[in-house]
Write an enzyme that holds these catalytic residues in place. Structure first.
Site, PDB file in Angstrom:
ATOM      1  N   HIS A  83       0.864  -1.193   0.000  1.00 36.87           N
ATOM      2  CA  HIS A  83       0.000   0.000   0.000  1.00 36.87           C
ATOM      3  C   HIS A  83       0.891   1.230   0.000  1.00 36.87           C
ATOM      4  CE1 HIS A  83      -3.827   2.093   1.769  1.00 36.87           C
ATOM      5  NE2 HIS A  83      -3.141   2.899   0.980  1.00 36.87           N
ATOM      6  N   HIS A 132       1.456   4.815  -2.474  1.00 35.96           N
ATOM      7  CA  HIS A 132       1.106   5.655  -3.630  1.00 35.96           C
ATOM      8  C   HIS A 132       2.383   6.331  -4.111  1.00 35.96           C
ATOM      9  CE1 HIS A 132      -3.258   5.363  -2.688  1.00 35.96           C
ATOM     10  NE2 HIS A 132      -2.796   5.230  -1.465  1.00 35.96           N
ATOM     11  N   HIS A 161      -9.394   0.766  -1.537  1.00 33.01           N
ATOM     12  CA  HIS A 161      -9.400   1.421  -0.228  1.00 33.01           C
ATOM     13  C   HIS A 161     -10.832   1.343   0.309  1.00 33.01           C
ATOM     14  CE1 HIS A 161      -5.594   3.083  -1.500  1.00 33.01           C
ATOM     15  NE2 HIS A 161      -5.524   3.983  -0.539  1.00 33.01           N
ATOM     16  N   GLU A 192     -11.276   3.407   5.671  1.00 31.39           N
ATOM     17  CA  GLU A 192     -10.257   4.340   6.174  1.00 31.39           C
ATOM     18  C   GLU A 192     -11.013   5.442   6.923  1.00 31.39           C
ATOM     19  OE1 GLU A 192      -8.199   6.649   3.143  1.00 31.39           O
ATOM     20  OE2 GLU A 192      -6.535   7.139   4.497  1.00 31.39           O
ATOM     21  N   ASP A 237       1.794   4.028   2.851  1.00 30.89           N
ATOM     22  CA  ASP A 237       0.760   4.824   2.180  1.00 30.89           C
ATOM     23  C   ASP A 237       1.377   5.979   1.381  1.00 30.89           C
ATOM     24  OD1 ASP A 237      -1.812   5.437   1.400  1.00 30.89           O
ATOM     25  OD2 ASP A 237      -2.487   6.170   3.351  1.00 30.89           O
ATOM     26  N   ASP A 238       1.709   7.079   2.048  1.00 26.12           N
ATOM     27  CA  ASP A 238       2.292   8.263   1.396  1.00 26.12           C
ATOM     28  C   ASP A 238       3.454   8.739   2.272  1.00 26.12           C
ATOM     29  OD1 ASP A 238       0.174   8.840  -0.787  1.00 26.12           O
ATOM     30  OD2 ASP A 238      -1.004   8.592   1.045  1.00 26.12           O
TER      31      ASP A 238
HETATM   32  N1  ADE Z   1      -4.488   8.732  -2.097  1.00 27.83           N
HETATM   33  C1  ADE Z   1      -3.260   8.747  -1.581  1.00 27.83           C
HETATM   34  N2  ADE Z   1      -3.270   8.353  -0.313  1.00 27.83           N
HETATM   35  C2  ADE Z   1      -4.564   8.054   0.000  1.00 27.83           C
HETATM   36  C3  ADE Z   1      -5.236   7.578   1.146  1.00 27.83           C
HETATM   37  N3  ADE Z   1      -4.592   7.331   2.297  1.00 27.83           N
HETATM   38  N4  ADE Z   1      -6.555   7.421   1.091  1.00 27.83           N
HETATM   39  C4  ADE Z   1      -7.224   7.680  -0.031  1.00 27.83           C
HETATM   40  N5  ADE Z   1      -6.641   8.118  -1.142  1.00 27.83           N
HETATM   41  C5  ADE Z   1      -5.322   8.308  -1.138  1.00 27.83           C
HETATM   42 ZN    ZN Z   2      -3.727   4.754   0.346  1.00 28.03          ZN
END
Ligand code: ADE
Ligand code: ZN
Length: 344
Positions: free
Chosen positions: A18, A20, A198, A201, A279-280
């Site tokens: 996971h 991006h 997703h 969340e 994630d990011d």
């Molecule tokens: N795009 C990038 N990170 C995300 C996340 N945590 N939730 C939804 N969309 C995303």
């Molecule tokens: Zn994500």
């Protein structure tokens, strides 16, 4: 004082499922690409940009995340972005990465999907030999855009499907339930792609059920809100549906108040097939091993639990059986220094 004559245990070998790629854009690279492409960023420099990484919810993060994609223009920009991630990931023990990209964040700015995929492939094609990291690409649809846009994106991806292993669903969750994308998921399945989404969340547990039953996904990204529904937890355990959980992200986006209160230990205790991911990472304060370390420090996860999380990441990945066996063997062979004892 530490002695270094004995085996040094590096980070556990693991898969990241996971991640991006747009969320790996570090401020320094954002400014370097902005300069290369003659784009003005509304920040004085990397430090001022980093200071803007304070979010109140998912949308406040997405606003900045989409704004900064402006610096990604050419194939080489996407290759440089992926190279930077893979080098960092390798240093954090990542041996396999399944990488999301958001084509609509780029096509909306006039950057062709071919530029994105060819650019990423320029890096990914050499990732195993350069970094020891095997890779997959997951094309992710933006759920806050109309379903027709997702169908067009899948059609535009036609020439590149041999480079893409799965489709996913991201962006603003609440108000955009999985069922909105039933048609494009059916088309992706027919095209031979694997399916993830997703769900749970910020959105309710019902979105997780819908992603499983209407879209037919094999993995749920995030999924932490399943803990509000014991029947759903029982089903996820019984079917061993993998959940790609992102602890630092959940705290930074205020889905969870503090890392010390993250439901991950309870999820493991319940028997869920949990994995840990970043994630990011540029935006959320750390890469995947940083998340592992955070779980150990804030929640007291044991070596055994961390090893289980690493093992789950290989079990939940889309690698073929031979690669999975290789990765699991590497994990089994990995020496772990027992917690609380110095290396000797
Ligand atoms: N795009 C990038 N990170 C995300 C996340 N945590 N939730 C939804 N969309 C995303
Ligand atoms: Zn994500």
């Amino acid at each position: 004082m530490r002695h270094t004559t004995g085996p040094i245990a590096g980070p556990l070998p693991k898969a990241e499922l996971h991640l991006h790629i747009e969320g790996t854009l570090e401020p320094e690279l954002a400014f370097a690409l902005a300069e290369r492409n003659r784009i003005d960023l509304p920040y004085a420099g990397p430090e001022e940009l980093r200071a803007a990484y304070a979010f109140s919810d998912l949308q406040s993060f997405l606003d900045l995340y989409y704004q900064l994609t402006a610096v990604l223009q050419t194939e080489q920009d996407f290759a440089d972005l992926a190279d930077a991630y893979l080098e960092r990931a390798a240093a954090q023990g990542v041996r396999h990465a399944e990488i999301f990209f958001d084509p609509q964040a780029h096509t909306a700015r006039g950057v062709d999907i071919g530029t994105v995929v060819r650019g990423l492939a320029r890096s990914l094609d050499h990732s195993e030999e350069r970094f020891g990291v095997s890779t997959g690409l997951i094309l992710s649809f933006l759920r806050d855009l109309p379903a027709e846009d997702a169908l067009k994106t899948l059609a535009d991806a036609g020439p590149y499907l041999d480079r893409i292993s799965a489709v996913g669903l991201d962006s603003a969750e609440v108000g955009h339930p999985p069922a909105k994308f039933a048609e494009v998921y059916a088309a992706a399945r027919a095209a031979g792609l694997r399916l993830v989404a997703h769900a749970g969340e910020e959105g309710p547990p019902g979105y997780i059920t819908e992603a499983l039953d209407v879209l037919g996904v094999e993995r749920i990204d995030h999924g932490i809100r399943c803990m509000e529904d014991p029947q759903l937890v029982a089903r996820l355990v019984a079917e061993q549906i993998p959940l790609t959980v992102c602890p630092f992200s959940n705290v930074r986006l205020r889905c969870v108040d503090r890392l010390e209160e993250h439901p991950l230990p309870a999820m493991l205790e319940a028997g869920l097939l949990v994995t840990v991911n970043s994630d990011d990472p540029s935006y959320f304060g750390g890469y995947v091993e940083d998340n592992f370390r955070g779980l150990r420090e804030a929640l007291g996860l044991t070596d055994e639990q961390l090893r289980l999380l690493a093992r789950n990441s290989f079990l939940a990945s889309f690698v073929d059986d031979a690669r999975r066996a290789e990765l699991l063997a590497e994990l089994d062979a990995h020496a772990l220094v027992p917690a609380g004892r110095p290396e000797v």
